[in-house]
Structure formats: C-alpha cells, structure tokens
Design an enzyme around this catalytic site. Structure first.
Site, mmCIF file in Angstrom:
data_model
loop_
_atom_site.group_PDB
_atom_site.id
_atom_site.type_symbol
_atom_site.label_atom_id
_atom_site.label_comp_id
_atom_site.label_asym_id
_atom_site.label_seq_id
_atom_site.Cartn_x
_atom_site.Cartn_y
_atom_site.Cartn_z
ATOM 1 N N THR A 135 14.726 -1.226 12.744
ATOM 2 C CA THR A 135 14.712 -2.340 12.883
ATOM 3 C C THR A 135 15.679 -2.631 13.209
ATOM 4 O O THR A 135 16.996 -2.011 13.336
ATOM 5 C CB THR A 135 14.648 -2.809 11.158
ATOM 6 O OG1 THR A 135 13.912 -1.672 9.635
ATOM 7 C CG2 THR A 135 15.033 -3.678 10.882
ATOM 8 N N ALA A 245 6.590 7.249 5.446
ATOM 9 C CA ALA A 245 7.418 7.082 4.423
ATOM 10 C C ALA A 245 7.066 5.830 3.004
ATOM 11 O O ALA A 245 7.211 6.011 2.272
ATOM 12 C CB ALA A 245 8.452 6.074 5.052
ATOM 13 N N ASP A 340 11.424 -9.714 -19.501
ATOM 14 C CA ASP A 340 11.083 -10.655 -20.633
ATOM 15 C C ASP A 340 11.063 -9.903 -21.901
ATOM 16 O O ASP A 340 11.460 -11.321 -22.178
ATOM 17 C CB ASP A 340 9.793 -10.969 -19.933
ATOM 18 C CG ASP A 340 8.946 -12.095 -20.448
ATOM 19 O OD1 ASP A 340 10.218 -13.525 -20.947
ATOM 20 O OD2 ASP A 340 7.980 -12.359 -21.319
ATOM 21 N N GLU A 367 9.817 -0.880 4.688
ATOM 22 C CA GLU A 367 8.191 -0.009 5.431
ATOM 23 C C GLU A 367 7.165 -1.033 5.406
ATOM 24 O O GLU A 367 6.301 -0.597 4.881
ATOM 25 C CB GLU A 367 8.438 0.872 4.099
ATOM 26 C CG GLU A 367 9.854 1.515 4.013
ATOM 27 C CD GLU A 367 10.101 2.962 4.910
ATOM 28 O OE1 GLU A 367 9.526 2.956 5.945
ATOM 29 O OE2 GLU A 367 11.134 3.080 4.803
#
Length: 388
Positions: A135, A245, A340, A367
């Site tokens: 990345t 992955a 919640d 990913e």
C-alpha cells in the site's frame, strides 16, 4: 475464566479431534497470555512483543506452511488459531497474519533457496519480524498504480518510493517491498538498516492500537539482486499473498464476533431493568442476540467450507473475497449490536466490545475493502469487470 466457545449449530462436529485440540491450545493461549494484558496494551498503544517467542514456540507463525521449521497445520487448523487470536484482539491476529501470510508465504513461494534458509526459520520462531510493503499513500485499493520503483544498477537494484499503513513496519527486520521495474512489478527483501531505507510509525490511531502501523521510505535504497524474489513476477504475485491473508481474516473476525456476542449475552442475562427482570427477557434484546448467533453460525460454516476447499487446493480468490467480505461485515455489526445492548457500559474498556468495534472498522477496510470484494464477486458472477 476459560472461554467455552460459541456453537449453536453443532459446528464442532465438523472438526476432527486434532483440529479441536489445536483450537484449544490457541484458546488457552488467548485466555491465559493475551487477555490479561491486552486492555493495558490497547490503552498504551503498545504491541505486546513479549508474546512473540511464545507464538513461535506454539507453531502459530507460518502455521499452515511446510518445511523450514513451520508447523504444517491444515488450513482449517490455521483458521481456528486465527479465530482464537482475534477473539483476544485483532492486533495480535494481524501480527500473526502478516508474519505468516504476507512475509513467510511470499518467501516460501517466490523466494530463492538461500532466501528461504536465511529467513524462514527465524521468522517462524519469532527471532525475526517481517512486514509487507504494498500500500502507498496514493494507492490502496489500486495497487497497480504504485509509484515505488526499482531500477537496475549494476549487480543490484535501487529502490525509491513510499509505503504506508504497513503492519509491523517499524519493528520489522525484513520488509517485502513491491516495486515497479522495467520488466514489471517485482518483490524485494529489504533489511532493516539498509542505507536509504527508513520507517516511521503512525500514531493517533483509535483502532488497532495494540498493533504497530508504519510508513516505509526508500530513497536511493540499494539492494542486491539476491534480495529480489526471483519467482515473483507481476502484481499477481503480490495479490496471491493478499489472498492468503484474507483467508485468515475470514476466520479471525469470527472470534471477535464470538467475544462480542458472548459478552452481550451474559450481560443481558445479568442486567436487570423494569420490574427487576433481566433485559434478556425482552423481545428486542432477544432479536439482537438471535441475529448475532445466526450470522456467526453462517460465518462459521462459510469459513469451515473455505478451509476444506483450501486444503483440497480448490479454493479460489473470488471465494476468499466472499469469506472476507461477509465475515468482517458480520463481525462489525455484532460489535455494534453488542455495544447497543450494553448501553453506556459498552463504551468502557471494562468490556471488550468497543475495542473490538474499533479494531473491526480497520479489518473491514484493509486487505481489500468491502466494496472491492463486492466487485470481485460481481465479476465472478457476471463475467464483467466493474472496477472503474
């Protein structure tokens, strides 16, 4: 207290005794070694590096790989390990995923024998740490646009570029860096301390706080030709690593969802409101718990079948996209519903729910985002690519 597991639909009957024993080993490690310290690690934004040797000793690093000291687990066993580690924290599972699927896997699959002998035993026992540099600041979902380059220079290569959002980057002894060359995209092993190579950690994260996240910088960084992964040809090689992955993520997030569900279930039984009745006696509460356990069960079945297919060699990248997309979205919604049900208590770190919720926001994105995996599935069912 030891985690009992979550099994509404007798999914355990699908696992062999050996698979259940592997899961129990990982479960005990999560309960006894990770959970006692993870809350403080998350508060302090610290990765518990003291656990790395134990992860190696248990065979969890590169667990489903063969040779060079690796445990050679089946892919179902490996998935169950990922599930239990992420039940404790996504950051721990992420470390193990990166080490095995994104560093050891490409070295084993695309590396030279010299590279395998040098790195794999050390990566397996945790004496060396790795990271995966794909990345970039301007290219996340579109890795084909990468700007990092590698130019031939005599008997070596000169790398220039930037990588970011790299798990383990700041502590890695070796980085698997992908770069554009005149012959196409290639992978290189860049060691810590190489001139022209530097890292900087990313701070201020509200998610994955017990995980090291970094940027990598290459400025006229010279590596030998022996540091190039000789069999890694084109972007397809990098994407093959991501498939490994993503498979682990598809299992791991089930663990986070289980922890959120079980926390909410127990809380709803003990918490009393309105005429001193447990809130679990109310229809709206039971509807949320019913949704969670149903979706967790579906995710378990999807992961188990994916593991069987992977062990048979028939699992495809498009299958993994469905696994990753469905299970991460499920886990994130379980975390939100659990928060919640716990009301205001859900935002405190006395309970694990908000930590899981924050972590899962990242896991849903990295990913391959939810949208990218939707397009992978869409291409598979229509035959038409719609990425642009």
């Amino acid at each position: 207290m030891s985690f009992r597991g979550v099994d509404y639909f007798l999914v355990d009957s699908l696992f062999s005794e050996e698979e259940r024993l592997v899961r129990q080993t990982a479960r005990r490690f999560a309960d006894e070694r990770i959970l006692p310290l993870i809350r403080d690690c998350y508060r302090d934004a610290r990765f518990p590096s003291e656990l790395i040797p134990e992860l190696g000793e248990l065979g969890f690093l590169g667990a489903n790989l063969e040779g060079y000291g690796c445990a050679g687990m089946s892919n179902v066993e490996y998935g169950l390990v990922m599930q239990e580690l992420e039940r404790a924290d996504s950051g721990i599972r992420s470390f193990v995923s990166v080490q095995g699927a994104l560093v050891m896997y490409p070295i084993l699959t695309f590396g030279s024998e010299e590279q395998k002998r040098r790195w794999l035993p050390r990566l397996q026992n945790g004496s060396a740490i790795g990271c995966f540099g794909l990345t970039e600041p301007d290219f996340g979902s579109n890795p084909a646009g990468m700007r990092t380059t590698a130019s031939r220079d005599g008997a070596g290569w000169v790398l220039n570029g930037e990588k970011t959002w790299i798990t383990n980057g700041g502590v890695a002894d070796v980085s698997v860096v992908w770069a554009r060359t005149a012959e196409g995209i290639a992978g290189f092993l860049v060691e810590r301390g190489t001139p022209g190579f530097s890292t900087s950690d990313i701070h201020g994260k509200w998610s994955m706080r017990a995980s090291v996240t970094s940027s990598l910088s290459m400025a006229d960084c010279r590596v030998d030709d022996s540091d190039r992964l000789p069999e890694a040809r084109g972007l397809k090689a990098a994407l093959a690593c991501l498939t490994q992955a993503r498979y682990g993520i598809g299992w791991g997030v089930i663990g986070a969802a289980m922890d959120c569900y079980e926390t909410a279930r127990q809380y709803a039984i003990l918490r009393k409101q309105f005429d001193n009745r447990p809130i679990a006696s109310h229809q709206l509460v039971q509807e949320k718990l019913a949704w969670m356990i149903t979706e967790i069960t579906k995710a378990q079945l999807l992961a188990c079948h994916a593991g069987r297919l992977k062990d048979q060699g028939t699992l495809e990248p498009a299958h993994v996209s469905m696994l990753k997309r469905n299970n991460t979205a499920m886990a994130l919604e379980c975390a939100r519903l659990s928060r919640d049900l716990l009301g205001a208590n859900g935002i405190t770190d006395e309970y694990p729910v908000m930590r899981h919720l924050c972590n899962l926001e990242t896991v849903k994105t990295y990913e391959g985002t939810d949208h990218i995996h939707a397009l992978v599935i869409g291409e598979r069912v229509t035959g038409i690519a719609a990425y642009r």
